[in-house]
Design a protein around this motif. Structure first.
Motif, PDB file in Angstrom:
ATOM      1  N   UNK A 273      -1.866  -4.941   9.122  1.00 11.63           N
ATOM      2  CA  UNK A 273      -1.033  -4.550  10.259  1.00 11.63           C
ATOM      3  C   UNK A 273       0.083  -5.561  10.475  1.00 11.63           C
ATOM      4  N   UNK A 274      -0.262  -6.837  10.420  1.00  9.74           N
ATOM      5  CA  UNK A 274       0.731  -7.881  10.650  1.00  9.74           C
ATOM      6  C   UNK A 274       1.829  -7.844   9.594  1.00  9.74           C
ATOM      7  N   UNK A 275       1.444  -7.687   8.338  1.00  8.20           N
ATOM      8  CA  UNK A 275       2.431  -7.660   7.258  1.00  8.20           C
ATOM      9  C   UNK A 275       3.367  -6.464   7.394  1.00  8.20           C
ATOM     10  N   UNK A 276       2.804  -5.303   7.669  1.00  3.70           N
ATOM     11  CA  UNK A 276       3.640  -4.105   7.795  1.00  3.70           C
ATOM     12  C   UNK A 276       4.535  -4.166   9.029  1.00  3.70           C
ATOM     13  N   UNK A 277       4.052  -4.792  10.100  1.00  2.64           N
ATOM     14  CA  UNK A 277       4.891  -4.957  11.295  1.00  2.64           C
ATOM     15  C   UNK A 277       6.129  -5.779  10.968  1.00  2.64           C
ATOM     16  N   UNK A 278       5.989  -6.721  10.017  1.00  4.34           N
ATOM     17  CA  UNK A 278       7.124  -7.534   9.596  1.00  4.34           C
ATOM     18  C   UNK A 278       7.988  -6.841   8.548  1.00  4.34           C
ATOM     19  N   UNK A 279       7.682  -5.595   8.244  1.00  7.21           N
ATOM     20  CA  UNK A 279       8.492  -4.841   7.298  1.00  7.21           C
ATOM     21  C   UNK A 279       8.188  -5.141   5.848  1.00  7.21           C
ATOM     22  N   UNK A 280       6.964  -5.612   5.560  1.00  6.93           N
ATOM     23  CA  UNK A 280       6.591  -5.879   4.179  1.00  6.93           C
ATOM     24  C   UNK A 280       5.866  -4.688   3.568  1.00  6.93           C
ATOM     25  N   UNK A 281       6.209  -4.333   2.333  1.00  4.22           N
ATOM     26  CA  UNK A 281       5.350  -3.378   1.625  1.00  4.22           C
ATOM     27  C   UNK A 281       4.036  -4.061   1.282  1.00  4.22           C
ATOM     28  N   UNK A 282       2.957  -3.304   1.273  1.00  5.76           N
ATOM     29  CA  UNK A 282       1.626  -3.860   1.025  1.00  5.76           C
ATOM     30  C   UNK A 282       1.067  -3.308  -0.273  1.00  5.76           C
ATOM     31  N   UNK A 283       0.463  -4.191  -1.047  1.00  3.87           N
ATOM     32  CA  UNK A 283      -0.281  -3.800  -2.237  1.00  3.87           C
ATOM     33  C   UNK A 283      -1.750  -4.131  -1.986  1.00  3.87           C
ATOM     34  N   UNK A 284      -2.589  -3.110  -2.034  1.00  2.00           N
ATOM     35  CA  UNK A 284      -4.024  -3.253  -1.809  1.00  2.00           C
ATOM     36  C   UNK A 284      -4.734  -2.199  -2.628  1.00  2.00           C
ATOM     37  N   UNK A 285      -6.039  -2.322  -2.715  1.00  2.00           N
ATOM     38  CA  UNK A 285      -6.817  -1.279  -3.365  1.00  2.00           C
ATOM     39  C   UNK A 285      -7.182  -0.200  -2.353  1.00  2.00           C
ATOM     40  N   UNK A 286      -7.352   1.004  -2.849  1.00  2.00           N
ATOM     41  CA  UNK A 286      -7.662   2.156  -1.998  1.00  2.00           C
ATOM     42  C   UNK A 286      -9.139   2.094  -1.608  1.00  2.00           C
ATOM     43  N   UNK A 287      -9.391   1.488  -0.451  1.00  2.00           N
ATOM     44  CA  UNK A 287     -10.758   1.275   0.011  1.00  2.00           C
ATOM     45  C   UNK A 287     -10.948   1.870   1.399  1.00  2.00           C
ATOM     46  N   UNK A 288     -12.174   2.315   1.736  1.00  6.02           N
ATOM     47  CA  UNK A 288     -12.436   2.810   3.089  1.00  6.02           C
ATOM     48  C   UNK A 288     -12.074   1.747   4.122  1.00  6.02           C
ATOM     49  N   UNK A 289     -11.529   2.185   5.237  1.00  8.93           N
ATOM     50  CA  UNK A 289     -11.104   1.250   6.264  1.00  8.93           C
ATOM     51  C   UNK A 289      -9.704   0.751   6.007  1.00  8.93           C
ATOM     52  N   UNK A 290      -9.489   0.153   4.834  1.00  9.28           N
ATOM     53  CA  UNK A 290      -8.165  -0.359   4.484  1.00  9.28           C
ATOM     54  C   UNK A 290      -7.141   0.765   4.493  1.00  9.28           C
ATOM     55  N   UNK A 330       6.777   1.264   6.575  1.00 13.95           N
ATOM     56  CA  UNK A 330       5.551   0.687   7.125  1.00 13.95           C
ATOM     57  C   UNK A 330       5.793   0.129   8.524  1.00 13.95           C
ATOM     58  N   UNK A 331       6.914  -0.522   8.715  1.00 18.48           N
ATOM     59  CA  UNK A 331       7.254  -1.103  10.021  1.00 18.48           C
ATOM     60  C   UNK A 331       7.387  -0.001  11.075  1.00 18.48           C
ATOM     61  N   UNK A 332       8.007   1.102  10.688  1.00 18.38           N
ATOM     62  CA  UNK A 332       8.149   2.219  11.628  1.00 18.38           C
ATOM     63  C   UNK A 332       6.796   2.818  11.983  1.00 18.38           C
ATOM     64  N   UNK A 333       5.885   2.885  11.012  1.00 17.71           N
ATOM     65  CA  UNK A 333       4.539   3.398  11.283  1.00 17.71           C
ATOM     66  C   UNK A 333       3.806   2.511  12.288  1.00 17.71           C
TER      67      UNK A 333
END
Length: 359
Positions: A273-290, A330-333
């Motif tokens: 949430x913090x990273x996307x609020x700062x307008x960063x694209x996020x790379x993560x694995x597709x996991x429940x919750x995440x 992401x930031x808009x979301x």
């Protein structure tokens, strides 16, 4: 002024040890109180029993009975309008709230609860039964992820309402936006278990990268030596920032190019949430919750391994325009659905009928 009784059986909001659970409890208290309600932490009894020790569970039951007696008397003199319990589950069941609410005829609500009936046998059987009973007693349960909803819906008590409450940041404004031109950033406590597993996947992922890259790591902890060893082969391309306070971490997000964290067994992950609020694209694995807190997109599955994660990273590293576009989306979301005002409105809309109902 409306008074709300708040209780977190896993970890009190003022516990000195930082954690996502403590942070979320504090955020919830702020969101609930944002419209003028007084939110009181009515007990600091910690009921977290992580070892599966039946003797310890019996001791905690006795301590909880004493708290029930105390609170029934104290709250009877200054009766709250509502009781809210945060994070009831089989290792930290609410042994207090349902009994106090039954005695004083108070509405009882839970936030981020989970059901695990497979634990009704085994070393946590007693605590698991108590967690299930506490869930059954709640008139409203707010769930934060679709994964939690599965068992909550399957075993829902008659008349109980299940309300989605998207994870949120404790603010009504966004931080400064990144230009998405700096190094990659990751942030995670350095400890054995799931966090170290994420660092291990991250190190393996970096080994597959063909693009020019740099990575900043924000975090510290007892597994610092292990993480340092994992990253040693990358030399000065990896920089350790240490544990950052809120101001320094906000600055790190603003100067990063993207955020990466595999997310092994994260409930959802405040850092996303913090990273996307700062307008960063996020790379993560597709996991429940995440996946519940990420901008919709094509995230590699854990089964696809570090190489797939590296391919996703490579696409973003090679395309600054794509980084900026994904970061802006992401930031808009986050602005729409993951800031405190949205959580406050969701909470009060759901509990208002309970406050108007006769005792």
């Amino acid at each position: 002024m409306t008074r709300i009784a708040f209780y977190a059986p896993m970890k009190p909001p003022e516990d000195p040890t930082p954690s996502g659970d403590r942070e979320m409890a504090r955020n919830l208290i702020a969101a609930i109180g944002a419209k003028g309600a007084r939110v009181d932490v009515v007990s600091t009894l910690k009921l977290h029993e992580k070892a599966g020790d039946p003797a310890r569970q019996r001791t905690l039951h006795q301590q909880a009975k004493s708290e029930v007696a105390r609170l029934t008397q104290d709250l009877g003199r200054d009766r709250p309008a509502l009781w809210v319990t945060y994070h009831n589950y089989y290792k930290a069941p609410d042994l207090i709230g349902p009994a106090v609410c039954a005695a004083l005829k108070l509405p009882y609500v839970q936030l981020e609860s989970t059901r695990a009936r497979k634990r009704l046998t085994g070393p946590w059987a007693d605590f698991a039964r108590a967690a299930e009973a506490a869930c059954d007693a709640a008139q409203v349960i707010f769930y934060l992820t679709a994964n939690d909803l599965i068992t909550l819906e399957r075993h829902r008590a008659p008349g109980q309402r299940l309300i989605p409450l998207p994870p949120f940041l404790p603010t009504d404004t966004l931080p400064p936006a990144s230009a998405c031109e700096g190094p990659m950033l990751t942030a995670g406590m350095m400890r054995a278990g799931d966090k170290l597993a994420s660092y291990t996947i991250l190190a393996e992922t970096l080994g597959y990268l063909r693009s020019d890259w740099q990575l900043d790591i924000a975090g510290d902890g007892p597994a610092r030596a292990e993480v340092t060893a994992l990253m040693a082969r990358f030399g000065d391309r990896v920089r350790f920032l240490g544990q950052l306070d809120r101001k320094a971490l906000t600055k790190a997000y603003a100067h990063a190019g993207l955020f990466v964290w595999p997310g092994v067994n994260e409930a959802f992950g405040m850092v996303y949430l913090e990273a996307q609020a700062a307008g960063l694209p996020v790379v993560a694995q597709d996991r429940p919750g995440v996946r519940d807190v990420l901008l919709p997109g094509d995230y590699p599955t854990p089964e696809a391994g570090p190489e797939a994660l590296a391919r996703t990273l490579g696409h973003l590293l090679d395309d600054p325009a794509l980084r900026r576009a994904r970061g802006a989306e992401a930031r808009a979301m986050i602005a729409r659905t993951h800031l405190q005002p949205a959580a406050t409105d969701c909470f009060w809309s759901a509990v208002a009928p309970l406050l108007d109902a006769p005792a």
